[in-house]
Design a protein around this motif. Structure first.
Motif: not given
Length: 322
Positions: A191-202
């Protein structure tokens, strides 16, 4: 009888001349030539993808139909679907499949919610927004191996870890996170690693929203929650579906965090399908069954991705038609 009446007619009942077969063939050939001209620059990439992905997959299917163990090379034989029957009877394989589903769902959903909250915050103007955005993106730029070592040693170490030091401030006993709660430890690191990825798309979805609609909703007396629920959230549907699809495809193939943080343990309690395939292939030397597991994993991923892509395309078509 007049000459006009006896002259052969060259027009159809509707007054149009019949299509020229030679002209149609020439147009079809020109269209095919134009299509190949456009595809030709993509051929090197297509050949590369076929050589690097499809040929190994075909070899994997071939090995999955044979009983092949590197410790007993003389016993190799064709067994048909027996490897697939054996792996579905294997309770460890079913547990690894369940872990894959749990880890993927938990990571994607939690990272999506956290990414949505952070995207909503970064969509507002405030002092230092660029610095905050850069710092929030940093975990996604760290190599998975480095991130796994960071969480395993610096955060979750039972003696020197930061997490145990923090819970010790409130009087809680130290916890050996990677041994007692291995799946939770892996989910937290992912979650710590993939939250920024979700944040950028949204965040890209939020910034593509026009301000006129939000201003009109505010003038009509809509509350911030009503504006988010009725206007912003439907606008983000495509970006949410894309985030879930890409996140699930990447997370389901997680290997680094499991290998470095828990090694699939205790026992196989935290092993997912990629790690269990690695164990069977490189520790158990059972090429036949590990290949069968790989085929099952790839087919399941293709089915899920296809269904998700259909939903995304439906959203795109509905958005274009509206």
């Amino acid at each position: 009888m007049s000459a006009a009446a006896t002259a052969p007619t060259h027009r159809t009942a509707r007054g149009r001349r019949p299509a020229d077969p030679q002209g149609s063939d020439h147009a079809a050939q020109h269209s095919r030539a134009e299509g190949w001209r456009r595809r030709l620059p993509l051929m090197p990439a297509f050949v590369f993808v076929v050589v690097c992905t499809q040929i190994p997959f075909l070899l994997t299917i071939w090995y999955s139909l044979r009983s092949r163990n590197l410790l007993r090379p003389e016993g190799e034989e064709f067994v048909g679907l027996q490897n697939f029957i054996d792996i579905f009877r294997d309770s460890t394989f079913r547990g690894a499949a369940l872990n894959s589903i749990l880890i993927t769902l938990a990571c994607v959903l939690i990272a999506l919610l956290l990414g949505l909250g952070l995207a909503l915050l970064l969509d507002r103007r405030f002092l230092g927004r660029g610095v905050v955005r850069t710092l929030l993106i940093t975990p996604f730029l760290i190599m998975p191996v480095a991130g796994a070592m960071l969480w395993s040693i610096s955060m979750f170490d039972p003696t020197y870890g930061l997490v145990n030091w923090l819970i010790g401030l409130v009087g809680a006993d130290p916890v050996d996170w990677t041994s007692q709660l291995p799946v939770l430890s892996i989910v937290v690191a992912l979650v710590w690693q993939w939250t920024p990825f979700m944040m950028l798309l949204l965040l890209a979805g939020l910034q593509s929203q026009t301000g006129d609609v939000l201003e009109a909703a505010s003038m009509d007396g809509a509350s911030p929650w009503q504006t988010f629920r009725l206007i912003t959230l439907p606008h983000l549907r495509f970006y949410i579906e894309l985030s879930v699809l890409l996140g699930a495809i990447y997370v389901v193939n997680t290997f680094d965090q499991i290998y470095l943080m828990t090694a699939g343990g205790p026992g196989t309690a935290s092993a997912n399908l990629p790690f269990y395939i690695y164990q069977r292939a490189f520790l158990g030397f059972d090429i036949g069954q590990s290949a069968a597991m790989g085929v099952v994993t790839v087919v399941a991923t293709i089915i899920i991705s296809t269904l998700a892509l259909r939903l995304i395309f439906r959203s795109i078509n509905a958005k274009e038609q509206s």
